[in-house]
Design a protein around this motif. Structure first.
Motif, PDB file in Angstrom:
ATOM      1  N   VAL A  13       0.841  -1.202   0.000  1.00 63.64           N
ATOM      2  CA  VAL A  13       0.000   0.000   0.000  1.00 63.64           C
ATOM      3  C   VAL A  13       0.874   1.250   0.000  1.00 63.64           C
ATOM      4  O   VAL A  13       0.635   2.179  -0.777  1.00 63.64           O
ATOM      5  CB  VAL A  13      -0.986  -0.010   1.195  1.00 63.64           C
ATOM      6  CG1 VAL A  13      -1.624   1.359   1.393  1.00 63.64           C
ATOM      7  CG2 VAL A  13      -2.050  -1.072   0.991  1.00 63.64           C
ATOM      8  N   LEU A  14       1.878   1.280   0.838  1.00 62.14           N
ATOM      9  CA  LEU A  14       2.778   2.436   0.881  1.00 62.14           C
ATOM     10  C   LEU A  14       3.471   2.621  -0.474  1.00 62.14           C
ATOM     11  O   LEU A  14       3.572   3.743  -0.982  1.00 62.14           O
ATOM     12  CB  LEU A  14       3.793   2.275   2.012  1.00 62.14           C
ATOM     13  CG  LEU A  14       4.765   3.435   2.220  1.00 62.14           C
ATOM     14  CD1 LEU A  14       4.043   4.754   2.454  1.00 62.14           C
ATOM     15  CD2 LEU A  14       5.700   3.113   3.394  1.00 62.14           C
ATOM     16  N   ALA A  15       3.912   1.538  -1.079  1.00 62.52           N
ATOM     17  CA  ALA A  15       4.564   1.624  -2.393  1.00 62.52           C
ATOM     18  C   ALA A  15       3.582   2.129  -3.458  1.00 62.52           C
ATOM     19  O   ALA A  15       3.958   2.937  -4.321  1.00 62.52           O
ATOM     20  CB  ALA A  15       5.134   0.267  -2.789  1.00 62.52           C
ATOM     21  N   LEU A  16       2.332   1.694  -3.411  1.00 65.44           N
ATOM     22  CA  LEU A  16       1.320   2.176  -4.363  1.00 65.44           C
ATOM     23  C   LEU A  16       1.064   3.666  -4.174  1.00 65.44           C
ATOM     24  O   LEU A  16       0.917   4.408  -5.154  1.00 65.44           O
ATOM     25  CB  LEU A  16       0.014   1.408  -4.177  1.00 65.44           C
ATOM     26  CG  LEU A  16      -0.250   0.252  -5.121  1.00 65.44           C
ATOM     27  CD1 LEU A  16      -1.437  -0.583  -4.641  1.00 65.44           C
ATOM     28  CD2 LEU A  16      -0.472   0.732  -6.529  1.00 65.44           C
ATOM     29  N   MET A  17       1.008   4.107  -2.932  1.00 63.47           N
ATOM     30  CA  MET A  17       0.813   5.531  -2.659  1.00 63.47           C
ATOM     31  C   MET A  17       1.957   6.332  -3.267  1.00 63.47           C
ATOM     32  O   MET A  17       1.735   7.339  -3.953  1.00 63.47           O
ATOM     33  CB  MET A  17       0.704   5.777  -1.150  1.00 63.47           C
ATOM     34  CG  MET A  17      -0.543   5.173  -0.537  1.00 63.47           C
ATOM     35  SD  MET A  17      -0.641   5.373   1.253  1.00 63.47           S
ATOM     36  CE  MET A  17      -1.302   7.063   1.318  1.00 63.47           C
ATOM     37  N   ARG A  18       3.156   5.891  -3.053  1.00 65.59           N
ATOM     38  CA  ARG A  18       4.325   6.592  -3.588  1.00 65.59           C
ATOM     39  C   ARG A  18       4.348   6.527  -5.113  1.00 65.59           C
ATOM     40  O   ARG A  18       4.731   7.496  -5.781  1.00 65.59           O
ATOM     41  CB  ARG A  18       5.595   6.028  -2.963  1.00 65.59           C
ATOM     42  CG  ARG A  18       5.704   6.429  -1.495  1.00 65.59           C
ATOM     43  CD  ARG A  18       6.875   5.806  -0.787  1.00 65.59           C
ATOM     44  NE  ARG A  18       7.036   6.387   0.543  1.00 65.59           N
ATOM     45  CZ  ARG A  18       7.673   5.805   1.538  1.00 65.59           C
ATOM     46  NH1 ARG A  18       8.257   4.608   1.360  1.00 65.59           N
ATOM     47  NH2 ARG A  18       7.759   6.395   2.724  1.00 65.59           N
ATOM     48  N   HIS A  19       3.934   5.409  -5.673  1.00 65.37           N
ATOM     49  CA  HIS A  19       3.840   5.262  -7.130  1.00 65.37           C
ATOM     50  C   HIS A  19       2.894   6.316  -7.707  1.00 65.37           C
ATOM     51  O   HIS A  19       3.120   6.816  -8.813  1.00 65.37           O
ATOM     52  CB  HIS A  19       3.353   3.845  -7.466  1.00 65.37           C
ATOM     53  CG  HIS A  19       3.187   3.579  -8.920  1.00 65.37           C
ATOM     54  ND1 HIS A  19       4.240   3.270  -9.747  1.00 65.37           N
ATOM     55  CD2 HIS A  19       2.072   3.580  -9.706  1.00 65.37           C
ATOM     56  CE1 HIS A  19       3.795   3.084 -10.977  1.00 65.37           C
ATOM     57  NE2 HIS A  19       2.485   3.270 -10.983  1.00 65.37           N
ATOM     58  N   CYS A  20       1.848   6.655  -6.964  1.00 70.80           N
ATOM     59  CA  CYS A  20       0.859   7.647  -7.395  1.00 70.80           C
ATOM     60  C   CYS A  20       1.264   9.076  -7.023  1.00 70.80           C
ATOM     61  O   CYS A  20       0.475  10.010  -7.165  1.00 70.80           O
ATOM     62  CB  CYS A  20      -0.509   7.317  -6.802  1.00 70.80           C
ATOM     63  SG  CYS A  20      -1.240   5.818  -7.496  1.00 70.80           S
ATOM     64  N   GLY A  21       2.495   9.245  -6.541  1.00 74.65           N
ATOM     65  CA  GLY A  21       3.002  10.577  -6.244  1.00 74.65           C
ATOM     66  C   GLY A  21       2.630  11.111  -4.874  1.00 74.65           C
ATOM     67  O   GLY A  21       2.771  12.301  -4.614  1.00 74.65           O
ATOM     68  N   ILE A  22       2.167  10.241  -3.992  1.00 73.32           N
ATOM     69  CA  ILE A  22       1.763  10.645  -2.648  1.00 73.32           C
ATOM     70  C   ILE A  22       2.847  10.223  -1.658  1.00 73.32           C
ATOM     71  O   ILE A  22       3.238   9.050  -1.622  1.00 73.32           O
ATOM     72  CB  ILE A  22       0.432   9.976  -2.239  1.00 73.32           C
ATOM     73  CG1 ILE A  22      -0.680  10.332  -3.215  1.00 73.32           C
ATOM     74  CG2 ILE A  22       0.066  10.305  -0.809  1.00 73.32           C
ATOM     75  CD1 ILE A  22      -1.032  11.786  -3.283  1.00 73.32           C
ATOM     76  N   GLU A  23       3.318  11.163  -0.865  1.00 68.38           N
ATOM     77  CA  GLU A  23       4.214  10.840   0.243  1.00 68.38           C
ATOM     78  C   GLU A  23       3.414  11.061   1.518  1.00 68.38           C
ATOM     79  O   GLU A  23       3.272  12.182   1.990  1.00 68.38           O
ATOM     80  CB  GLU A  23       5.474  11.702   0.222  1.00 68.38           C
ATOM     81  CG  GLU A  23       6.492  11.298   1.276  1.00 68.38           C
ATOM     82  CD  GLU A  23       6.892   9.831   1.220  1.00 68.38           C
ATOM     83  OE1 GLU A  23       6.888   9.183   2.293  1.00 68.38           O
ATOM     84  OE2 GLU A  23       7.211   9.314   0.126  1.00 68.38           O
TER      85      GLU A  23
END
Length: 141
Positions: free
Chosen positions: A18-28
């Motif tokens: 989930v954290l990796a998907l968030m970062r993939h979508c440009g969300i930190e």
């Protein structure tokens, strides 16, 4: 402070995905390692209300003292169950993501996509290699 928060356990593959998907979508997001910094009782109640879930629905059984404490028995009140989660944060299922679009327990990890801006036109795979997004950024079903 970020508009996005994840109640995260780095030892959990779903949470890492989930954290990796968030970062993939440009969300930190703000990352809260809830085993080190558990949510207060008030925060937990607010999360549950935001998700429309009961405390029973957020309880995790595997890898926790759930069975030992006999939490499956119906006589426990919500207040008592909240006390148990306060004493044993591992009982809280994860990851929980808070975003401007809502709050959700993201199991399976793809559920987080409902809380994020559209993903980039790039493929994404979970750490075990399972595809989540194709090369155009669309969900793989």
């Amino acid at each position: 402070m970020s508009d996005y928060r994840i109640y995260h356990n780095p030892g959990c593959g779903t949470s890492r995905n989930v954290l990796a998907l968030m970062r993939h979508c440009g969300i930190e997001p703000e990352v809260i390692e809830y085993l080190k910094t558990p949510p207060s009782r008030e925060e937990l109640v607010a999360l549950l209300q935001s998700m429309g879930m009961s405390v029973r629905e957020i309880l995790r059984q595997r890898g926790t003292p759930y069975d030992e404490l006999r939490l499956g028995e119906a006589h426990w009140s919500d207040d008592q169950l909240l006390d148990f989660v306060g004493q044993h944060p591992i009982l809280m299922n994860r990851p929980v993501v808070v975003s401007p679009l809502g709050t959700r327990l993201c199991r399976p990890s793809e559920y987080v996509l409902d809380l994020l801006p559209p993903p980039p036109a790039q493929a994404f795979r979970k750490e075990d290699g399972e595809p989540v997004l194709d090369a155009s950024g669309k969900r793989v079903t």
